[in-house]
Each structure stands twice: as structure tokens, then as C-alpha cells.
Motif scaffolding. Structure first.
Motif, mmCIF file in Angstrom:
data_model
loop_
_atom_site.group_PDB
_atom_site.id
_atom_site.type_symbol
_atom_site.label_atom_id
_atom_site.label_comp_id
_atom_site.label_asym_id
_atom_site.label_seq_id
_atom_site.Cartn_x
_atom_site.Cartn_y
_atom_site.Cartn_z
ATOM 1 N N PHE A 395 0.801 -1.233 0.000
ATOM 2 C CA PHE A 395 0.000 0.000 0.000
ATOM 3 C C PHE A 395 0.832 1.280 0.000
ATOM 4 N N ILE A 396 2.067 1.228 0.505
ATOM 5 C CA ILE A 396 2.855 2.455 0.542
ATOM 6 C C ILE A 396 3.499 2.765 -0.800
ATOM 7 N N LEU A 397 3.844 1.713 -1.563
ATOM 8 C CA LEU A 397 4.528 1.943 -2.834
ATOM 9 C C LEU A 397 3.588 2.422 -3.939
ATOM 10 N N MET A 398 2.305 2.122 -3.830
ATOM 11 C CA MET A 398 1.371 2.534 -4.885
ATOM 12 C C MET A 398 1.342 4.052 -5.077
ATOM 13 N N PRO A 399 1.099 4.845 -4.014
ATOM 14 C CA PRO A 399 1.115 6.294 -4.216
ATOM 15 C C PRO A 399 2.516 6.865 -4.414
ATOM 16 N N LEU A 400 3.528 6.238 -3.792
ATOM 17 C CA LEU A 400 4.879 6.789 -3.887
ATOM 18 C C LEU A 400 5.513 6.566 -5.258
ATOM 19 N N THR A 401 5.191 5.427 -5.898
ATOM 20 C CA THR A 401 5.750 5.143 -7.222
ATOM 21 C C THR A 401 4.784 5.502 -8.343
ATOM 22 N N ASN A 402 3.572 5.927 -7.945
ATOM 23 C CA ASN A 402 2.531 6.243 -8.924
ATOM 24 C C ASN A 402 2.195 5.025 -9.783
ATOM 25 N N SER A 403 2.257 3.842 -9.162
ATOM 26 C CA SER A 403 2.022 2.602 -9.907
ATOM 27 C C SER A 403 1.400 1.549 -9.003
ATOM 28 N N VAL A 404 0.183 1.120 -9.351
ATOM 29 C CA VAL A 404 -0.456 0.020 -8.633
ATOM 30 C C VAL A 404 0.328 -1.269 -8.860
ATOM 31 N N ALA A 405 0.825 -1.452 -10.083
ATOM 32 C CA ALA A 405 1.562 -2.663 -10.438
ATOM 33 C C ALA A 405 2.791 -2.846 -9.558
ATOM 34 N N ASP A 406 3.561 -1.776 -9.323
ATOM 35 C CA ASP A 406 4.767 -1.883 -8.501
ATOM 36 C C ASP A 406 4.431 -2.282 -7.070
ATOM 37 N N GLY A 407 3.350 -1.755 -6.543
ATOM 38 C CA GLY A 407 2.931 -2.122 -5.198
ATOM 39 C C GLY A 407 2.604 -3.607 -5.110
ATOM 40 N N ILE A 408 1.870 -4.123 -6.090
ATOM 41 C CA ILE A 408 1.517 -5.542 -6.112
ATOM 42 C C ILE A 408 2.768 -6.401 -6.227
ATOM 43 N N ILE A 409 3.690 -6.008 -7.090
ATOM 44 C CA ILE A 409 4.914 -6.781 -7.314
ATOM 45 C C ILE A 409 5.716 -6.930 -6.024
ATOM 46 N N PHE A 410 5.989 -5.810 -5.350
ATOM 47 C CA PHE A 410 6.770 -5.877 -4.115
ATOM 48 C C PHE A 410 6.016 -6.621 -3.022
ATOM 49 N N GLY A 411 4.699 -6.481 -2.985
ATOM 50 C CA GLY A 411 3.903 -7.191 -1.993
ATOM 51 C C GLY A 411 3.959 -8.692 -2.188
ATOM 52 N N VAL A 412 3.772 -9.142 -3.414
ATOM 53 C CA VAL A 412 3.769 -10.574 -3.715
ATOM 54 C C VAL A 412 5.141 -11.191 -3.466
ATOM 55 N N VAL A 413 6.188 -10.539 -3.962
ATOM 56 C CA VAL A 413 7.541 -11.082 -3.802
ATOM 57 C C VAL A 413 7.916 -11.175 -2.324
ATOM 58 N N SER A 414 7.692 -10.113 -1.566
ATOM 59 C CA SER A 414 8.062 -10.129 -0.146
ATOM 60 C C SER A 414 7.210 -11.118 0.643
ATOM 61 N N TYR A 415 5.925 -11.228 0.310
ATOM 62 C CA TYR A 415 5.047 -12.179 0.989
ATOM 63 C C TYR A 415 5.540 -13.609 0.782
ATOM 64 N N THR A 416 5.823 -13.957 -0.464
ATOM 65 C CA THR A 416 6.262 -15.317 -0.785
ATOM 66 C C THR A 416 7.586 -15.644 -0.096
ATOM 67 N N LEU A 417 8.552 -14.755 -0.205
ATOM 68 C CA LEU A 417 9.874 -15.021 0.367
ATOM 69 C C LEU A 417 9.817 -15.112 1.893
ATOM 70 N N LEU A 418 9.087 -14.203 2.532
ATOM 71 C CA LEU A 418 9.001 -14.223 3.996
ATOM 72 C C LEU A 418 8.289 -15.466 4.506
ATOM 73 N N LYS A 419 7.246 -15.888 3.820
ATOM 74 C CA LYS A 419 6.526 -17.102 4.233
ATOM 75 C C LYS A 419 7.407 -18.346 4.075
ATOM 76 N N LEU A 420 8.185 -18.382 3.005
ATOM 77 C CA LEU A 420 9.044 -19.554 2.757
ATOM 78 C C LEU A 420 10.199 -19.637 3.762
ATOM 79 N N VAL A 421 10.827 -18.511 4.058
ATOM 80 C CA VAL A 421 11.993 -18.549 4.961
ATOM 81 C C VAL A 421 11.593 -18.684 6.433
#
Length: 447
Positions: A395-421
Motif C-alpha cells: 500500500f505504501i509503494l502505490m502512491p509513492l511510485t505512482n504505480s499500482v503494479a509496482d505495489g503488487i509486485i513488491f507485496g507478492v515477492v516479499s510475501y512469498t519469500l518471507l513465508k518460505l523462509v
């Protein structure tokens, strides 16, 4: 008198049958007001898109017509296929990429950019029919869906503030607009009006606030009165119509075209996913399993809109986050979207009037919508950092990067990696892992 009453009853019966109004606990008046509200908050695209694409060498008048028609067609498809109160039009961000990156920076012709958009639309139709786009939405965990909704709310509010001049970017620094600027004062007045009306639960609060703020601006001379309201002189579509197919064959089958199509495809896919999830959550369109029941039909509407828009002569069509404004006014069915589509058609004749509505009026309404959508913050488990960190990045990257896509990308990647480790593998599905790999490859191989 009786004949008029019978005619009205017949019309209402037809609308009831088409859009199942009583089933959704709504009525014609509410849906129409919601549609007008949504249109008023997104009508700026008519002026902005034609201005932006004209800088890439396209005819501004033709782009204006293409924008209105592509929005009308795609929104009608949304209304009748999904019965959702969601409007579509050429997307902000995607049009900027079209004009400033593909044409002005990368040096391709606008005709080639249009062909890239057309190919992207065809690919989206195929991906939608094969359910791949729907699977992408369904594989996103609920915590990230709530974060996306909240992030889109922040994004909407940021756009409203920026467009209205309440915040500004000067020498790379984000700052508050000058309170000595009459336009900023008008924005604040509009925000106060919208807030009071919403807090008092006034029906049509956002629409009323837009109209009142516009009237105040015009009466005080802060914004200009429209010099003309109605015009039959619709600009010609000829300068852009079917120009996508004028691209030389050697450019069509080239690596450059692959890059253009893939970039459009990637940006649009996750912008649409983000907006659709955010809007669906706001409109209670998500079921108990966290899925959007008619996601396939909704995404088919934007794919068809993109394809048609490219043929007419405009950039990628996508779901509009401003639909949340109409949903906030009680819009629940496709009749809201149908109303928006009709207004886009009428805008061809009433363009001077709609364009005269100042961004200060619509911006204030969008800020209030952002507040409403931010309610999803309370659904996020901030005690579990494997949820909190990905949600925050989303949610923080969407307004800061002016991109909904970038927010989703960082959210998905960090969620997956944190859950796995952290040995929480049961909370990660194979689709999410595949998405994560694709996202990482995107950053490695694309600038």
C-alpha cells in the motif's frame, strides 16, 4: 398522465430484468446518481488523454473521440457481461507510457505504439478466455487484497490531491500547495463540503460536492465558465482510425515490437488486477472465499476495450479506480456502468461543459473516496510481520511510485519469500511462487 406512468413502470421493469436491481437492494435513481458521480470524477480523461497523446504526434480531436467511444464500448460490455458498477477508459499512467516512453523516448511511431496496444488487447482476450488472468487474481492472499484496496485508496487520494494542487512536487520534493493560491483554497472548500455531506449521510454527497465546488469556482471567477455547452461539431476520427495497421511488416515482426507489447501487457495486467481487487472490495463484490465471482467477465471488458480503443486510436483501456466514487454513492449493478457509458457518448456533444468541471472539484471527492477505501487497513494483521511487511510495501509503494503494479509486485515477492523462509509454506500456493519468479525476472531483465 396514466400513459406516462405506465411507460415509466415498463422502463423500470426492463431495467430490473436487465440489472436485477431489487436482488442487489438498489433502485434506478441510486444507480443513475452513482453513474453520474463516477463519470464526473473521471471525465477529466477526455481532456487529459487527448492532450497527452497529441504530444506524441496524434490528432487531439481524433483522440478525444476515440477516448469517449472506447470508454463507452468497454463500460457497456462491463455493464452487460458482469453487471458490475465499474467504468473503464484509457488509463492514466498507461497513456503516459505510450506517449512519453514508447514514442518520445524510445523513438517509435505512434502507429507502432497503437499496434502494440492492439496486440496486447488480443492477448488479453486469449488470457481471459483461458482463465489465466482470473487465476492470477485468485492466487493473491486475502491480506494482500486488503493491502491493495487500501493502497488504491491512498493512490486515489494522492491523485485527487495532486490534480487539485493540494500537494505539489517541486525540485523533487513533495510539499503542500500554497494556501494563498485560490485554486488550493477551492480544493479545501470542496473537501469540507464533501466531508460534511458524507458525514451527514446525504444521498448523492459526492456528486453534490462536485457540482457545488464547481459552481463556487465559476461564480467567484477562480475557474473559467464554459464558453459553450453544446456542439454538433464532433472532431473527425479519421486521423487515428485503424492507423495501427499502417505499420510496415518488418516492424511488426521485430524484437522492438515484442518489447513494446510485453511492457504494455505487464503494466496493464497488474494495474487492472489491482484496481479490480480494490474496487471489488469497496463494492462488496468479493465472496466468502476471497474471489471475485465475475472477474472473468470484468477482465474481458477491459480486454475488448483495449482492442477497440487501439483500432479507434487511443492507448490502453483499463478499469477506473474512480468507479469507487459511484460505489460510495450506492452503485451496485451494471446500471451504474451503463449510465457512465451513455454519458461518455453524450460527452461528444457536451465536451465543453464536462471539461469545464475543475480538477479541484473532482479532486476533493477522490480524497474522500480514498478515506473510505482506507478502511481495509483494519483487516490487515500487523502483529504477524510476514503479513505486515508485504502489506505495508504494497500500500505504501502505490502512491509513492505512482504505480499500482509496482505495489503488487513488491507485496507478492516479499510475501512469498518471507513465508518460505519462516517455514510457513502452507500459506503459499504454487501460483504465487510462479508469479514471484516472473516478477524477479522482470526486474532482472527489464529496466
Amino acid at each position: 398522465m396514466q400513459a406516462t406512468q405506465n411507460k415509466k413502470t415498463t422502463q423500470n421493469s426492463l431495467l430490473e430484468k436487465m440489472f436485477k436491481l431489487s436482488e442487489h437492494n438498489t433502485n434506478v435513481r441510486t444507480e443513475v446518481i452513482a453513474g453520474i458521480t463516477t463519470f464526473m470524477t473521471m471525465a477529466y480523461i477526455l481532456a487529459v488523454n487527448s492532450n497527452m497523446l497529441s504530444q506524441a504526434g496524434m490528432d487531439a480531436g481524433a483522440v478525444f473521440v476515440a477516448t469517449a467511444l472506447s470508454a463507452a464500448v468497454s463500460t457497456l460490455v462491463m455493464a452487460f457481461l458482469s453487471n458490475y458498477p465499474i467504468a473503464l477508459a484509457p488509463g492514466m499512467g498507461l497513456n503516459a507510457f505510450f506517449a512519453y516512453t514508447v514514442v518520445l523516448q524510445m523513438g517509435y511511431s505512434w502507429q507502432m505504439a497503437l499496434l502494440g496496444v492492439f496486440i496486447e488487447g488480443i492477448l488479453f482476450i486469449i488470457l481471459t478466455i483461458t482463465n489465466l488472468r482470473e487465476q492470477i487474481i485468485n492466487c493473491i492472499p486475502n491480506v494482500l487484497k486488503n493491502a491493495v484496496t487500501a493502497g488504491v485508496g491512498l493512490f486515489i487520494a494522492a491523485i485527487g490531491m495532486s490534480n487539485a494542487g493540494l500537494i505539489s512536487m517541486q525540485t523533487g520534493t513533495l510539499s503542500l500547495g500554497s494556501m494563498h493560491d485560490p485554486l488550493v483554497v477551492l480544493t479545501v472548500a470542496g473537501l469540507v463540503i464533501a466531508a460534511i455531506l458524507v458525514c451527514r449521510n446525504v444521498k448523492g454527497a459526492l456528486l453534490i460536492s462536485i457540482l457545488l465546488t464547481s459552481a463556487i469556482g465559476m461564480v467567484t471567477g477562480i475557474v473559467a465558465l464554459p464558453t459553450q455547452v453544446f456542439s454538433l461539431n464532433i472532431p473527425s476520427l479519421k486521423p487515428t482510425f485503424m492507423q495501427a495497421f499502417s505499420v510496415p511488416m518488418n516492424q511488426i515482426f521485430s524484437l522492438d515490437m515484442v518489447i513494446v507489447v510485453f511492457t504494455f501487457l505487464f503494466m496493464d495486467l497488474f494495474d487492472t488486477v489491482g484496481f479490480l481487487v480494490g474496487i471489488a472490495s469497496k463494492g462488496n463484490l468479493i465472496d466468502e472465499e476471497g474471489k471475485i465471482p465475475k472477474a472473468k467477465q470484468a477482465m474481458l471488458a477491459d480486454a475488448i476495450g483495449t482492442t477497440v480503443g487501439a483500432m479507434l486510436g487511443t492507448s490502453t483501456v483499463t478499469c477506473y479506480m474512480e468507479s469507487s466514487a459511484g460505489i460510495s454513492e450506492g452503485g451496485k449493478t451494471g446500471l451504474t456502468a451503463f449510465t457512465v457509458a451513455i454519458l461518455f457518448i453524450l460527452s461528444l456533444f457536451l465536451a465543453p461543459l464536462f471539461i469545464a468541471i475543475p480538477s479541484q472539484a473532482t479532486g476533493a471527492a477522490l480524497i474522500v473516496v480514498g478515506v473510505m477505501m482506507a478502511g481495509c487497513f483494519k483487516e490487515i494483521d500487523f502483529e504477524d510481520y510476514t503479513n505486515a511487511i508485504p502489506a505495508f510495501l504494497t500500500f505504501i509503494l502505490m502512491p509513492l511510485t505512482n504505480s499500482v503494479a509496482d505495489g503488487i509486485i513488491f507485496g507478492v515477492v516479499s510475501y512469498t519469500l518471507l513465508k518460505l523462509v519462516t517455514n510457513k509454506k502452507e500459506e503459499v500456493n504454487i501460483s504465487l511462487i510462479v508469479l514471484t519468479i516472473i516478477f524477479i525476472c522482470r526486474f532482472v531483465f527489464l529496466k
